[in-house]
Design an enzyme around this catalytic site. Structure first.
Site, PDB file in Angstrom:
ATOM      1  N   PHE A  85      27.486  -4.128  42.385  1.00 32.39           N
ATOM      2  CA  PHE A  85      26.360  -4.944  41.917  1.00 32.39           C
ATOM      3  C   PHE A  85      25.006  -4.386  42.362  1.00 32.39           C
ATOM      4  CE2 PHE A  85      28.398  -6.987  45.667  1.00 32.39           C
ATOM      5  CZ  PHE A  85      27.473  -6.575  46.626  1.00 32.39           C
ATOM      6  N   TYR A  94      -6.153  22.787  28.799  1.00 31.52           N
ATOM      7  CA  TYR A  94      -4.835  22.470  29.349  1.00 31.52           C
ATOM      8  C   TYR A  94      -4.076  21.396  28.566  1.00 31.52           C
ATOM      9  CZ  TYR A  94      -5.553  25.113  33.701  1.00 31.52           C
ATOM     10  OH  TYR A  94      -5.730  26.100  34.619  1.00 31.52           O
ATOM     11  N   TYR A 106      37.073 -13.071  48.094  1.00 21.71           N
ATOM     12  CA  TYR A 106      35.652 -13.396  48.222  1.00 21.71           C
ATOM     13  C   TYR A 106      35.138 -14.127  46.986  1.00 21.71           C
ATOM     14  CZ  TYR A 106      30.621 -12.937  48.010  1.00 21.71           C
ATOM     15  OH  TYR A 106      29.287 -13.221  47.864  1.00 21.71           O
TER      16      TYR A 106
END
Length: 714
Positions: free
Chosen positions: A388, A340, A79
């Site tokens: 990839f 908090y 390929y």
């Protein structure tokens, strides 16, 4: 790969490696395909550290390249070597080298504003002369450090020896890095599916010496110059490289740009998460909070690793502080516990630290991976697959960007509590050093951080809007580079928010130190005046406490009223506080005219002494502010850096009024005769720049190193 350890382990090791690397520019980053670190990427990308490909890699890569040519000669279908690409892989070709060059050529599709020149008349001159909507170069071009990060990651990946490139390509890529030849790469155009095809093609174009692409080089004076690719190589006597079989595909078919930019993003967010813990400790001090919230028992009964790590760090950072209080709730109308934003900081930051540790590991694996296709097995077999696909980088970036939002929410809450007199535990409203009726200096900062936190909320959205691409072949794509880009944007916004918070914290800590000096001075005078008053008055038989105890009780009541009325100007506040004490005094002394006269004198003397000392102590402290003696370990280090190194002042309206209109004369040796900063924004910008260039993070590293030393000795 073994666990990288706790967040603190990762942060300290990462920054120690980076500090050591950057401090000795003679050292090279050795590229071997296996042991590249995020610190190496940052050192190369941002600090121009030189690289060197190991000799073992050169030999190994050469052997694998020969296998590629052997398979081509044997007629094996490979390929991207003797086939078409992507959805056109059903096409066969014998133009082996030409299709590699054509691949790179076809991927030069990115938009680079101004690349073709601006001489073409495309419309009426009144229209073509329009001012640009954004900076033409920056709006379409990656920063150079992003490209350098891509280059070293691609170099390391190809050095693994499974990609089929010649050793000369590795040597030339390393040479470009060391000579600081940096391709101009489009900012957009990658979906990070078959890797970052287009961005990496511009690296290939400059390696080939194409005049159709551009690169930055340094002129003799160090100024960076953008020139054509062929001119860049000629000016530095670098030979162009001819792309051979598989090399075009090997260059572009990989995750190097996503992983490189992602490495820079993880570096930034990792550093900001460490900074956030130091700022939380400083916020505890500035708000006169308690260290009870960081007691180890909380983590013993809820043993999340990030919570344990964060709690231990903050508790150690507070060591030595004189501002941390033991909150028993005994003071009337006071909160029994902190709000908090500081009380639940370990529980809030802890999960973020765990996410960042995983993100660090994911990116660290990615930069040491082979990410092209096909790849060469050690047996010589060519394997076709999908390394990839950069989803691992996307996963890391989403966690990092969500972390930016969470950290920003906490810092925003801490900073607004400092500025708001209803929540700042006795600090002046808007953190002003002047009378409250004369200054509202910090309201603008309150608006700034609201805008920044709102933007972080928008940026935190996931990057998941996948589009089909390339004939439907790339039907799923990671969008990793897009995610990395926006994570860096989020880190930039968070750094601005942190910078504003740092300036506010240093102002608040100076106000605390000023108040400590004022109250300690006034306490002695107040109690002396009260005892003298009681000595001159006849008391009721029901009085059941000594004059000393009663004077102490009155002082506590006075302090409480003063603390609760910081929105008033000082003279009104002191008058109000002293008047509130007349009731207890009248209950103690007998109702005679002589006693009333004595009380009136006491009232006048106390008010006069309070006003006198307030002005006197303020004037002395403003002349030479220094909060260090009352600060904890970490706050002392960061406060010193901001005040002494960056020279950001403790200031009021007088400073700003003089500074904004003053004529700057850089030749003046007396720095007191000119203002370094002209505005609040200039001060915040200086801190922001120190965060972004890394110098402030070295101070944070010192805090963590000191905490580690203390924990090892206990």
């Amino acid at each position: 790969m073994a666990s990288a350890g706790t967040f603190t382990d990762i942060f300290v090791r990462h920054w120690q490696d980076l500090r050591n690397s950057v401090s000795d520019q003679r050292e090279h980053v050795i590229v071997d395909g296996k042991e590249l670190t995020l610190a190496n990427v940052v050192a190369t990308a941002r600090y121009a550290q030189h690289v060197k490909v190991s000799e073992r890699v050169i030999e190994h890569v050469g052997q694998n390249t020969e296998q590629v040519y052997g398979k081509i000669e044997d007629g094996e279908v490979l390929y991207g070597i003797n086939t078409g690409f992507g959805g056109s892989a059903n096409v066969r070709t014998m133009a082996i080298e030409e299709i590699q060059r054509g691949l790179i050529r076809g991927l030069h599709y990115g938009i680079l504003s101004g690349e073709t020149g601006s001489g073409t008349n495309t419309g009426p001159s009144i229209i073509t002369k329009a001012k640009p909507l954004s900076a033409p170069l920056e709006s379409t071009t990656m920063p150079e450090c992003w490209v350098r990060a891509s280059m070293i990651v691609r170099l390391n990946s190809l050095s693994c020896g499974a990609s089929g490139v010649r050793p000369v390509l590795l040597e030339r890529l390393a040479q470009h890095l060391n000579l600081d030849i940096v391709p101009r790469v489009p900012l957009r155009g990658s979906i990070s599916a078959s890797g970052d095809l287009s961005p990496l093609s511009y690296l290939g174009g400059v390696l080939q010496g194409k005049p159709s692409v551009q690169a930055w080089i340094s002129e003799q004076d160090g100024i960076r110059k953008l020139v054509a690719g062929d001119d860049a190589l000629k000016s530095l006597n670098v030979k162009p490289i001819d792309i051979r079989a598989k090399e075009g595909l090997a260059l572009v078919n990989g995750t190097a740009t996503s992983a490189g930019v992602g490495s820079l993003a993880v570096h930034e967010v990792l550093s900001l998460a460490a900074l956030a813990q130091v700022l939380t400790a400083m916020s505890v001090e500035a708000l006169c909070g308690t260290d009870e919230s960081f007691d180890p028992f909380f983590s013993e009964v809820r043993p999340h690793p990030g919570q344990i790590d964060c709690s231990n760090s903050i508790r150690t950072f507070l060591d030595g502080s004189q501002l941390v209080l033991d909150n028993t709730g005994s003071q009337e109308f006071s909160l029994r516990q902190d709000r908090y934003a500081i009380r639940t900081a370990p529980q809030w930051i802890g999960p973020v630290l765990e996410d960042l540790a995983l993100a660090y590991s994911q990116v660290n694996i990615e930069i040491n991976s082979v990410t092209d296709n096909p790849i060469i097995h050690s047996s010589g077999k060519m394997l076709h697959g999908g390394n990839f696909q950069a989803k691992a980088v996307t996963s890391a970036m989403e966690k990092a960007r969500q972390g930016c939002l969470a950290i920003g929410q906490m810092l925003f809450a801490q900073c607004t509590e400092l500025i708001n007199p209803l929540t700042n535990n006795g600090l002046a409203p808007n953190l002003v050093v002047d009378e409250p009726s004369q200054s509202w200096m910090w309201k603008g900062t309150d608006i700034l951080i609201a805008a920044l936190q709102s933007e972080l909320g928008f940026l935190s959205n996931p990057v998941g809007h996948v589009q089909f691409a390339e004939m439907g072949n790339q039907s799923i794509n990671s969008l990793a580079l897009i995610s990395s880009r926006y994570t860096l944007t989020a880190a930039d916004v968070l750094a601005q928010l942190a910078a504003a918070h740092i300036v506010a914290l240093c102002q608040a800590l100076d106000l605390r130190a000023l108040d400590v000096q004022f109250t300690s001075s006034l306490a002695l005078a107040f109690k002396d005046l009260t005892r003298r008053c009681l000595h001159q008055c006849s008391t009721r038989e029901s009085a059941n406490s000594s004059s000393d105890d009663f004077a102490n009780d009155l002082w506590l009541k006075f302090s409480q009223v003063v603390k609760q009325t910081t929105h008033m100007d000082s003279d009104v506040r002191f008058t109000n506080a002293i008047n509130s004490l007349l009731g207890p005094l009248l209950e103690r002394v007998t109702s005679t005219q002589q006693n009333l006269d004595v009380l009136q004198t006491w009232q006048k003397d106390c008010l006069g002494e309070a006003c006198r000392l307030y002005k006197e102590v303020h004037a002395v402290y403003l002349e030479k502010p220094d909060a260090k003696p009352i600060l904890g370990m970490a706050a002392k280090k960061l406060y010193s850096y901001v005040r002494d190194k960056l020279e950001v002042p403790f200031f009021g309206e007088q400073y700003i009024r003089a500074a904004e209109w003053a004529q700057q004369d850089e030749n003046l040796k007396d720095t007191n005769s000119r203002a370094k900063y002209r505005s609040m924004g200039a001060m915040i910008s200086a801190v922001f720049d120190a965060i972004r260039n890394g110098s402030l993070h070295l101070v944070v590293l010192e805090c963590f190193e000191e905490a580690s030393r203390q924990s090892n000795t206990t």
